[in-house]
Design a protein around this motif. Structure first.
Motif, PDB file in Angstrom:
ATOM      1  N   ASP A 161       1.452  -4.854   3.988  1.00 52.01           N
ATOM      2  CA  ASP A 161       1.193  -3.824   4.994  1.00 52.01           C
ATOM      3  C   ASP A 161       2.298  -2.773   5.066  1.00 52.01           C
ATOM      4  OD1 ASP A 161      -1.117  -5.150   5.624  1.00 52.01           O
ATOM      5  OD2 ASP A 161      -0.337  -6.069   7.464  1.00 52.01           O
ATOM      6  N   ALA A 162       3.527  -3.170   4.737  1.00 52.90           N
ATOM      7  CA  ALA A 162       4.668  -2.279   4.955  1.00 52.90           C
ATOM      8  C   ALA A 162       4.894  -1.294   3.825  1.00 52.90           C
ATOM      9  CB  ALA A 162       5.934  -3.111   5.174  1.00 52.90           C
ATOM     10  N   PHE A 163       4.361  -1.596   2.619  1.00 51.70           N
ATOM     11  CA  PHE A 163       4.671  -0.782   1.445  1.00 51.70           C
ATOM     12  C   PHE A 163       3.410  -0.185   0.827  1.00 51.70           C
ATOM     13  CE2 PHE A 163       8.343  -3.393   1.994  1.00 51.70           C
ATOM     14  CZ  PHE A 163       9.396  -2.631   1.541  1.00 51.70           C
ATOM     15  N   GLY A 164       3.612   0.949   0.177  1.00 50.19           N
ATOM     16  CA  GLY A 164       2.560   1.531  -0.642  1.00 50.19           C
ATOM     17  C   GLY A 164       2.779   1.122  -2.085  1.00 50.19           C
ATOM     18  N   PHE A 165       1.755   0.557  -2.698  1.00 54.71           N
ATOM     19  CA  PHE A 165       1.918   0.020  -4.047  1.00 54.71           C
ATOM     20  C   PHE A 165       1.227   0.917  -5.068  1.00 54.71           C
ATOM     21  CE2 PHE A 165       2.703  -3.589  -1.306  1.00 54.71           C
ATOM     22  CZ  PHE A 165       3.825  -4.133  -1.891  1.00 54.71           C
ATOM     23  N   ARG A 166       2.064   1.723  -5.701  1.00 56.21           N
ATOM     24  CA  ARG A 166       1.659   2.581  -6.807  1.00 56.21           C
ATOM     25  C   ARG A 166       2.677   2.396  -7.915  1.00 56.21           C
ATOM     26  NH1 ARG A 166       1.269   5.350  -2.144  1.00 56.21           N
ATOM     27  NH2 ARG A 166       3.375   6.200  -2.424  1.00 56.21           N
ATOM     28  N   PRO A 167       2.274   2.548  -9.166  1.00 50.71           N
ATOM     29  CA  PRO A 167       3.227   2.379 -10.267  1.00 50.71           C
ATOM     30  C   PRO A 167       4.486   3.220 -10.029  1.00 50.71           C
ATOM     31  CG  PRO A 167       1.020   2.639 -11.132  1.00 50.71           C
ATOM     32  CD  PRO A 167       0.932   2.900  -9.657  1.00 50.71           C
ATOM     33  N   PRO A 168       5.662   2.595 -10.223  1.00 51.24           N
ATOM     34  CA  PRO A 168       5.922   1.323 -10.905  1.00 51.24           C
ATOM     35  C   PRO A 168       6.058   0.118  -9.979  1.00 51.24           C
ATOM     36  CG  PRO A 168       7.980   2.479 -10.623  1.00 51.24           C
ATOM     37  CD  PRO A 168       6.924   3.363 -10.020  1.00 51.24           C
ATOM     38  N   LEU A 169       5.547   0.217  -8.751  1.00 50.73           N
ATOM     39  CA  LEU A 169       5.607  -0.906  -7.816  1.00 50.73           C
ATOM     40  C   LEU A 169       4.252  -1.589  -7.748  1.00 50.73           C
ATOM     41  CD1 LEU A 169       7.511   0.763  -4.836  1.00 50.73           C
ATOM     42  CD2 LEU A 169       8.479  -0.408  -6.817  1.00 50.73           C
ATOM     43  N   ARG A 170       4.272  -2.910  -7.757  1.00 52.78           N
ATOM     44  CA  ARG A 170       3.033  -3.674  -7.636  1.00 52.78           C
ATOM     45  C   ARG A 170       3.240  -4.838  -6.675  1.00 52.78           C
ATOM     46  NH1 ARG A 170      -0.057  -4.273 -13.499  1.00 52.78           N
ATOM     47  NH2 ARG A 170      -0.030  -2.068 -14.073  1.00 52.78           N
ATOM     48  N   PHE A 171       2.195  -5.130  -5.924  1.00 58.16           N
ATOM     49  CA  PHE A 171       2.172  -6.318  -5.076  1.00 58.16           C
ATOM     50  C   PHE A 171       1.740  -7.510  -5.927  1.00 58.16           C
ATOM     51  CE2 PHE A 171      -0.217  -9.230  -2.293  1.00 58.16           C
ATOM     52  CZ  PHE A 171       0.745  -9.502  -1.340  1.00 58.16           C
ATOM     53  N   THR A 172       2.417  -8.641  -5.770  1.00 58.40           N
ATOM     54  CA  THR A 172       2.085  -9.833  -6.542  1.00 58.40           C
ATOM     55  C   THR A 172       0.961 -10.590  -5.845  1.00 58.40           C
ATOM     56  OG1 THR A 172       4.380 -10.014  -7.295  1.00 58.40           O
ATOM     57  CG2 THR A 172       2.978 -11.964  -7.541  1.00 58.40           C
ATOM     58  N   PRO A 173      -0.239 -10.618  -6.433  1.00 60.58           N
ATOM     59  CA  PRO A 173      -1.351 -11.340  -5.799  1.00 60.58           C
ATOM     60  C   PRO A 173      -1.176 -12.847  -5.971  1.00 60.58           C
ATOM     61  CG  PRO A 173      -2.039 -10.503  -7.919  1.00 60.58           C
ATOM     62  CD  PRO A 173      -0.630  -9.996  -7.700  1.00 60.58           C
TER      63      PRO A 173
END
Length: 340
Positions: A161-173
């Motif tokens: 909820d706190a972060f926006g995940f766009r390359p180069p950041l990814r949330f680990t499912p």
């Protein structure tokens, strides 16, 4: 504790608010998983992909954002695109944990990541063709509060909820249920394995059995204690002599002669020549190789292998790369916990 908080923390249920504490200034050391052969799990566990990269903690206060290796080494200069992506987030006070990887055809590739590790000169970083991705999987601090006492599921929900995940950041499912096909499919897809995590566990700054490594095959870090001369047309060296620490002594684990390209053979030989010493660093009488060059046991190599032999040596080892995020004395022989 009655917390007055802003943003995602506002949505915490009252039953969780009392677990928040004012955050300190240092992020602390990362939580580490324990190798395990366990294959029976109840609904209190979640399962993430085991990524083949380097551990990175990212921490931000109002005036500073730092990327830190597992040992606390600054990494901003090596991975400026990750620092920039985190600096662009709406949150200005956080500490996150994750794995930084290089992807190749949908898989993490540690050998490819090696081409970025250690680069710090801006021109060299810009010239590198290796693109990196930062997989975030935990939240240790948010908006001035220490979140490590919250259950893992809650921390991951806050992270998403706190972060926006766009390359180069990814949330680990993650997956919520385990059966043997989950690990089998991970191995078939070329993953390293799975990380099983107890869903209600807090984050602790040490190795814990609340996080378990379920590996597809053998592989760990080893200390380089020597090398052999190359034969025939080979350049650099023939094989690296590997070991691990036990009770303060370096024990021989075998030699690895595959996994190198010519550039690696040459560059690694130059580093090894600078570490050469007269006596073996290994426990007495454990190495039977001839024409060996001994070195100070400072470099740490990542090595894949199929299994340990009954003689305590590696079977079919393959060199993957050097690790600069772990010290030699941290390297021990990983022993899997039980299956129950």
């Amino acid at each position: 504790m009655t917390a007055s908080v802003n943003g995602p923390l506002d949505r915490l249920p009252d039953g969780r608010r009392h677990l928040l504490r004012p955050a300190g200034t240092a992020p602390g050391s990362p939580m580490l998983a324990t190798l395990s052969s366990r294959r029976d799990f109840d609904e209190e566990w979640i399962f993430e992909r085991k990524l083949d990269g380097v551990r990175v903690l990212a921490t931000r206060t109002e005036d500073e954002l730092r990327l830190l290796s597992r040992g606390g080494k600054p990494l901003n200069a090596t991975y400026p695109e990750i620092a920039e992506a985190l600096a662009m987030q709406d949150r200005h006070d956080f500490t996150v944990d994750g794995e930084l990887v290089a992807l190749w055809r949908g898989r993490t590739d540690f050998a490819r990541l090696q081409q970025r590790m250690g680069l710090t000169a801006p021109a060299a970083v810009r010239a590198s063709r290796v693109r990196v991705t930062y997989y975030l999987f935990d939240l240790l601090r948010l908006d001035g509060y220490d979140t490590t006492r919250l259950p893992l599921r809650t921390r991951k929900r806050l992270l998403r909820d706190a972060f926006g995940f766009r390359p180069p950041l990814r949330f680990t499912p993650h997956r919520n249920h385990y059966d043997d096909s989950l690990l089998d499919q991970a191995c078939a897809d070329g993953w390293e394995g799975l990380i099983a995590k107890r869903a209600d566990a807090p984050y602790v700054h040490r190795r814990s059995t609340d996080w378990l490594k379920l590996k597809c095959s053998g592989g760990q870090e080893f200390v380089i204690g020597g090398f052999t001369e190359p034969a025939g047309r080979r350049v650099g060296f023939g094989a690296l002599l590997l070991g691990y620490y036990q009770d303060g002594r370096l024990h021989y684990a075998g030699k690895v002669g595959t996994g190198y390209d010519t550039a690696t053979l040459r560059s690694l030989r130059r580093r090894l020549d600078g570490l050469e010493r007269q006596r073996s660093p290994f426990a007495d009488g454990e190495v039977r190789e001839r024409a060996v060059h001994w070195v100070r046991p400072e470099l740490v190599a990542q090595v894949a292998f199929t299994e340990w032999t009954t003689a305590g040596l590696l079977r079919h080892p393959r060199y993957l790369g050097l690790r600069d995020d772990k010290t030699a004395h941290e390297v021990v022989r990983e022993q899997p916990a039980g299956r129950s």
